[in-house]
Every structure is written in structure tokens, then in C-alpha cells.
Design a protein around this motif. Sequence first.
Motif, PDB file in Angstrom:
ATOM      1  N   PHE A   1       3.191   1.547  -3.374  1.00 14.49           N
ATOM      2  CA  PHE A   1       2.509   2.077  -4.558  1.00 14.49           C
ATOM      3  C   PHE A   1       2.082   3.529  -4.366  1.00 14.49           C
ATOM      4  O   PHE A   1       2.132   4.339  -5.296  1.00 14.49           O
ATOM      5  CB  PHE A   1       1.287   1.206  -4.903  1.00 14.49           C
ATOM      6  CG  PHE A   1       1.642  -0.060  -5.625  1.00 14.49           C
ATOM      7  CD1 PHE A   1       2.190  -0.026  -6.902  1.00 14.49           C
ATOM      8  CD2 PHE A   1       1.432  -1.301  -5.034  1.00 14.49           C
ATOM      9  CE1 PHE A   1       2.526  -1.189  -7.579  1.00 14.49           C
ATOM     10  CE2 PHE A   1       1.765  -2.477  -5.703  1.00 14.49           C
ATOM     11  CZ  PHE A   1       2.314  -2.422  -6.972  1.00 14.49           C
ATOM     12  N   ALA A   2       1.668   3.861  -3.142  1.00 17.39           N
ATOM     13  CA  ALA A   2       1.214   5.232  -2.871  1.00 17.39           C
ATOM     14  C   ALA A   2       2.373   6.217  -2.901  1.00 17.39           C
ATOM     15  O   ALA A   2       2.243   7.335  -3.422  1.00 17.39           O
ATOM     16  CB  ALA A   2       0.520   5.290  -1.514  1.00 17.39           C
ATOM     17  N   SER A   3       3.533   5.801  -2.368  1.00 16.32           N
ATOM     18  CA  SER A   3       4.673   6.712  -2.287  1.00 16.32           C
ATOM     19  C   SER A   3       5.511   6.724  -3.558  1.00 16.32           C
ATOM     20  O   SER A   3       6.214   7.692  -3.838  1.00 16.32           O
ATOM     21  CB  SER A   3       5.568   6.316  -1.102  1.00 16.32           C
ATOM     22  OG  SER A   3       6.148   5.046  -1.320  1.00 16.32           O
ATOM     23  N   GLY A   4       5.461   5.625  -4.309  1.00 15.73           N
ATOM     24  CA  GLY A   4       6.298   5.527  -5.503  1.00 15.73           C
ATOM     25  C   GLY A   4       7.727   5.139  -5.187  1.00 15.73           C
ATOM     26  O   GLY A   4       8.606   5.214  -6.049  1.00 15.73           O
ATOM     27  N   SER A   5       7.968   4.693  -3.961  1.00 13.87           N
ATOM     28  CA  SER A   5       9.315   4.294  -3.560  1.00 13.87           C
ATOM     29  C   SER A   5       9.616   2.879  -4.036  1.00 13.87           C
ATOM     30  O   SER A   5       8.937   1.925  -3.651  1.00 13.87           O
ATOM     31  CB  SER A   5       9.461   4.370  -2.033  1.00 13.87           C
ATOM     32  OG  SER A   5      10.677   3.792  -1.621  1.00 13.87           O
TER      33      SER A   5
ATOM     34  N   GLU B   1      10.676  10.053 -11.598  1.00 16.86           N
ATOM     35  CA  GLU B   1       9.566  10.160 -10.642  1.00 16.86           C
ATOM     36  C   GLU B   1      10.106  10.498  -9.257  1.00 16.86           C
ATOM     37  O   GLU B   1      11.208  10.115  -8.895  1.00 16.86           O
ATOM     38  CB  GLU B   1       8.792   8.841 -10.591  1.00 16.86           C
ATOM     39  CG  GLU B   1       8.123   8.462 -11.906  1.00 16.86           C
ATOM     40  CD  GLU B   1       7.505   7.069 -11.844  1.00 16.86           C
ATOM     41  OE1 GLU B   1       7.745   6.368 -10.851  1.00 16.86           O
ATOM     42  OE2 GLU B   1       6.795   6.709 -12.790  1.00 16.86           O
TER      43      GLU B   1
ATOM     44  N   SER C   1       6.107   6.349   4.953  1.00 11.46           N
ATOM     45  CA  SER C   1       6.948   5.217   4.533  1.00 11.46           C
ATOM     46  C   SER C   1       8.000   4.897   5.582  1.00 11.46           C
ATOM     47  O   SER C   1       8.272   3.725   5.878  1.00 11.46           O
ATOM     48  CB  SER C   1       7.635   5.537   3.201  1.00 11.46           C
ATOM     49  OG  SER C   1       6.693   5.759   2.181  1.00 11.46           O
TER      50      SER C   1
ATOM     51  N   SER D   1       9.409  10.453  -4.981  1.00 10.22           N
ATOM     52  CA  SER D   1       8.703   9.692  -3.953  1.00 10.22           C
ATOM     53  C   SER D   1       7.756  10.590  -3.173  1.00 10.22           C
ATOM     54  O   SER D   1       8.035  11.773  -2.941  1.00 10.22           O
ATOM     55  CB  SER D   1       9.707   9.056  -2.985  1.00 10.22           C
ATOM     56  OG  SER D   1      10.591   8.203  -3.675  1.00 10.22           O
ATOM     57  N   GLN D   2       6.610  10.033  -2.781  1.00  8.36           N
ATOM     58  CA  GLN D   2       5.607  10.756  -1.990  1.00  8.36           C
ATOM     59  C   GLN D   2       5.436  10.041  -0.639  1.00  8.36           C
ATOM     60  O   GLN D   2       5.839   8.895  -0.468  1.00  8.36           O
ATOM     61  CB  GLN D   2       4.268  10.785  -2.727  1.00  8.36           C
ATOM     62  CG  GLN D   2       4.346  11.344  -4.146  1.00  8.36           C
ATOM     63  CD  GLN D   2       4.708  12.818  -4.173  1.00  8.36           C
ATOM     64  OE1 GLN D   2       4.296  13.580  -3.286  1.00  8.36           O
ATOM     65  NE2 GLN D   2       5.467  13.238  -5.174  1.00  8.36           N
ATOM     66  N   TYR D   3       4.809  10.736   0.296  1.00  9.22           N
ATOM     67  CA  TYR D   3       4.482  10.165   1.613  1.00  9.22           C
ATOM     68  C   TYR D   3       5.708   9.520   2.270  1.00  9.22           C
ATOM     69  O   TYR D   3       5.632   8.424   2.837  1.00  9.22           O
ATOM     70  CB  TYR D   3       3.379   9.109   1.485  1.00  9.22           C
ATOM     71  CG  TYR D   3       2.153   9.594   0.750  1.00  9.22           C
ATOM     72  CD1 TYR D   3       1.295  10.536   1.329  1.00  9.22           C
ATOM     73  CD2 TYR D   3       1.852   9.111  -0.521  1.00  9.22           C
ATOM     74  CE1 TYR D   3       0.164  10.974   0.647  1.00  9.22           C
ATOM     75  CE2 TYR D   3       0.729   9.553  -1.209  1.00  9.22           C
ATOM     76  CZ  TYR D   3      -0.119  10.477  -0.615  1.00  9.22           C
ATOM     77  OH  TYR D   3      -1.232  10.920  -1.293  1.00  9.22           O
TER      78      TYR D   3
ATOM     79  N   ILE E   1       0.836  -1.207   0.000  1.00  7.84           N
ATOM     80  CA  ILE E   1       0.000   0.000   0.000  1.00  7.84           C
ATOM     81  C   ILE E   1       0.867   1.251   0.000  1.00  7.84           C
ATOM     82  O   ILE E   1       0.688   2.163  -0.815  1.00  7.84           O
ATOM     83  CB  ILE E   1      -0.947   0.006   1.215  1.00  7.84           C
ATOM     84  CG1 ILE E   1      -1.987  -1.118   1.086  1.00  7.84           C
ATOM     85  CG2 ILE E   1      -1.657   1.358   1.337  1.00  7.84           C
ATOM     86  CD1 ILE E   1      -2.835  -1.321   2.333  1.00  7.84           C
ATOM     87  N   ILE E   2       1.819   1.298   0.921  1.00  2.60           N
ATOM     88  CA  ILE E   2       2.702   2.471   1.034  1.00  2.60           C
ATOM     89  C   ILE E   2       3.639   2.559  -0.163  1.00  2.60           C
ATOM     90  O   ILE E   2       3.928   3.658  -0.669  1.00  2.60           O
ATOM     91  CB  ILE E   2       3.514   2.419   2.344  1.00  2.60           C
ATOM     92  CG1 ILE E   2       2.572   2.457   3.551  1.00  2.60           C
ATOM     93  CG2 ILE E   2       4.502   3.569   2.408  1.00  2.60           C
ATOM     94  CD1 ILE E   2       1.677   3.690   3.605  1.00  2.60           C
TER      95      ILE E   2
END
Length: 295
Positions: free
Chosen positions: A27-31, A104, A112, A106-108, A24-25
Motif C-alpha cells: 500500500f505504501a509503495s503502490g506496487s 500511478e 519493496s 511506484s514508491q519505496y 504495509i509495503i
Amino acid sequence: MTSQKKATVVSSSVAAVLTLLKLIIGFASGSVAVLASAVDSILDMFVSIFNYFAISKSEKPADKNFNYGRGKIEALASVIEGTIITLSGFFLLYQAIKKAIVGETSQYLDISIYVMIISLIITISLVTYLNFVAKKTNSMVIKADALHYKTDVFSNLAVLISLLLVTFTGYEIIDVFVGGGIAIYIIYSAYELIHEGILVLLDRAVDEEVVSKIEEIIKENNKVNTYHLLKTREAANQTFVEVHLVFDCLITLMDAHRASDSIENKIKKLDTSRDWIINIHMDPYDDFKINDLHH
């Protein structure tokens, strides 16, 4: 339920929770690093479920449909799991390369970092529990599981450091390198699973050291003149041994049988944690050349 089974249920459940959180984290963060850690947790889950499966099956005796037991199911499962994990590893490499090319960000990252800290604490707790069960039961499967999760402690720590460095420096390339590195490690680990599984399915002989010890046991018995067609293989926790022992043609069947029993018992003592299936053929003379032509 035995302690070994409980341990595998706990480890697979923990791996499932960590997988869900990281996916979940990730895919959401893009890390890529977090995604790589998620795939690594999927590997952990597969291995723990596999261990439960292996322990359960090892408790089932051979029957009229499976005369030699079901040990090779373990090897077959290993090959299938390894193939799936390899594909996952290549997917991660693709994600890492894509992020490096597209650029890209990274978010959140804060969330994370918290997730990886939680993962690190849970994994350390799990390793402590597995070591306790392994020491209590002396189970080789649980010892291997504990060792596997110890490597995950370092993997989670690497991802956590990567996220912290990206947060403070802003260099996304760090995430790419760490994620790509874990992906390569996953592919390597999967190769080992596939390789070992295939060798078991092909009836690879046991280690040369064990074979040498079996040969020494046979040679030490003064009732045996010589031997031939010594064959060995392994499946799950079972070790199969076949051999032709040559006795003097005047020896009684009782004496030859006693000598064979003595050799069989000594072979079984080489590793009492394994289930030895030993088949000894008693020859009154050396018929190796005749047997060799038919094999």
C-alpha cells in the motif's frame, strides 16, 4: 502437540508475518505486484490454518451428534475460503487496471525489493522445514502444504524480478502485468478450492481407479455370487464405501461374514493413510431390482 500440528502453526505464523510486511509495503509503495504477493500470502495463511483445523478435526471420532464424523467441515471451509480469495483476486485486478489507466508510479522500490528478498529467504526456509516434517511423519497434509509453498517461491521471485526491472527501466507497466498475472493465478487457485469443496459436499464418488480396484476385490472372492448398489464418497481423510454382496442362500452366516471381513480388509489396504468406513449388506439372493426401485 504433534509434529504435523507444529508444522501448520509454523507455516501459518510465517504466512501471517509475510502478509503484514507485504501489505504495509504494498500500500505504501503502490506496487500491484507486491500487493498481489500479499494476497497470495493471505491465501497461504488460510490454507495453513485450514490444514491445522483439518488435522485437529480428523483426530476426533464420530459421536452421537455426528455419526459420520465432521469431515465435511473441511469442504465447507474450503468453499468459504475460496470465495473470499476470489474477491481478493478481483480486487487486485481492479488495482492493476486502475494503475494502468491512471498511470500511478511506484514508491519505496528499494524497501519493496528488500522485503521481497526477505520473503524469498523465509519461504525457502519454510519449504525446507515442511519437507523435513513431511518426510518424518509421512503426512499427506504437510506434503501438500510444502508443495503449495514451493509455488510461492516462484511467485516471490517473479515479484522481485518485476521490482528490479521497474527500478532499472522505469516501466511501470511491468508491475501491472506481474500483479495482474498473480491476481489471475489467485482466482484460478480459489476456483479449485471452491470446486473441490462443493464436490465433497455433494458426496462425489471416489476416483474411478479406486472404484475399479474395489470391484476387483469383490469379484476375486469366490463366496460372492454378485454385488450391487456400490456407493462411495469422501470427507476429509475418511472414505465411505457401501455395497450389497449376494451370497448363495445356503451359505452360513459365519462364512458370509468371514468373506465380507476379508473383502473389507483388502479394501482398507488400498490406502492405509485413510480412514475407511465400510458398510457391507449381505443378501441371500439378488434383490437389486427391488432395492433399485426404493433408491
